[in-house]
Scaffold this motif. Sequence first.
Motif, PDB file in Angstrom:
ATOM      1  N   ARG A  11       0.817  -1.116   0.214  1.00  0.00           N
ATOM      2  CA  ARG A  11      -0.048   0.280  -0.068  1.00  0.00           C
ATOM      3  C   ARG A  11       0.967   1.483   0.041  1.00  0.00           C
ATOM      4  NH1 ARG A  11      -4.615  -0.269   4.411  1.00  0.00           N
ATOM      5  NH2 ARG A  11      -5.470   1.489   3.152  1.00  0.00           N
ATOM      6  N   THR A  15       1.649   3.674  -3.387  1.00  0.00           N
ATOM      7  CA  THR A  15       1.519   5.398  -3.078  1.00  0.00           C
ATOM      8  C   THR A  15       2.882   5.947  -3.495  1.00  0.00           C
ATOM      9  OG1 THR A  15      -0.145   4.802  -1.384  1.00  0.00           O
ATOM     10  CG2 THR A  15       0.993   7.276  -1.709  1.00  0.00           C
ATOM     11  N   ASP A 152      -5.166   6.145   6.053  1.00  0.00           N
ATOM     12  CA  ASP A 152      -5.642   6.583   4.804  1.00  0.00           C
ATOM     13  C   ASP A 152      -5.816   8.107   5.257  1.00  0.00           C
ATOM     14  OD1 ASP A 152      -5.247   4.225   3.657  1.00  0.00           O
ATOM     15  OD2 ASP A 152      -7.165   3.595   4.439  1.00  0.00           O
ATOM     16  N   SER A 177      -0.790  10.455   7.359  1.00  0.00           N
ATOM     17  CA  SER A 177      -1.403   9.878   6.119  1.00  0.00           C
ATOM     18  C   SER A 177      -0.334   8.992   5.325  1.00  0.00           C
ATOM     19  CB  SER A 177      -2.344  10.861   5.650  1.00  0.00           C
ATOM     20  OG  SER A 177      -1.548  11.497   4.539  1.00  0.00           O
ATOM     21  N   ARG A 178      -0.630   8.079   4.482  1.00  0.00           N
ATOM     22  CA  ARG A 178      -0.011   7.322   3.877  1.00  0.00           C
ATOM     23  C   ARG A 178       0.728   8.288   2.704  1.00  0.00           C
ATOM     24  NH1 ARG A 178      -2.390   3.337   3.929  1.00  0.00           N
ATOM     25  NH2 ARG A 178      -1.332   2.001   4.959  1.00  0.00           N
TER      26      ARG A 178
END
Length: 203
Positions: A11, A15, A152, A177-178
Amino acid sequence: MRIAILGASGRTGGTLLDQALERGHEVVALVRTPAKVATPASRQVEIRKADVTVPRSFPDLADIDVTVSAVGIGKGDGPGALVAGARVLAAAGVRTVWLGALGSGVSRRSGGLIYAGVMRMFVGSELAEKAEADRIALDAGATVFHAPDVTDGPLSPTRRTVPLGELRRPLLPPRISRATLASLLLDEAETGEHGTGIVVPLG
């Protein structure tokens, strides 16, 4: 800039991959399972099969300007995956931005007392390995990011990276946040501003 992303199928790695492409970089995805890298056909990404637990078959990185590692301990991974990742990148001799965890090693109390307790409860068995992987990365000259809990959420307009020694210990468990974390990792990959050492992404 030619950027390799270790763990690009995860994930955070995904990103990173998306943001690196948006910034106009040439991206090389280093993944154990190439089929798991999801990129539209219109976006050019070179995919290299890379299993950190089999260092003799790890791809050559001589054509890479900087590697950003988002490798973690996945389900089914036995102990040693993080240390193996740090070792193969150290051996590759390429500048590295390494993703570690706030609350491990020298930052074990830096997230505050509540955060330290949460880390011991949920990540306790992995803390020693995270610290060892950090040491290997640092010895090889990497910038090591000790990221707090990743969630998220949108890109923070107040994002910044601070040296660990300048971090004010928070009362409540910190989060990031990512999207914000990926942006700060790429900022460091592009500039090399913080050099060798441990830093903390905030936002």
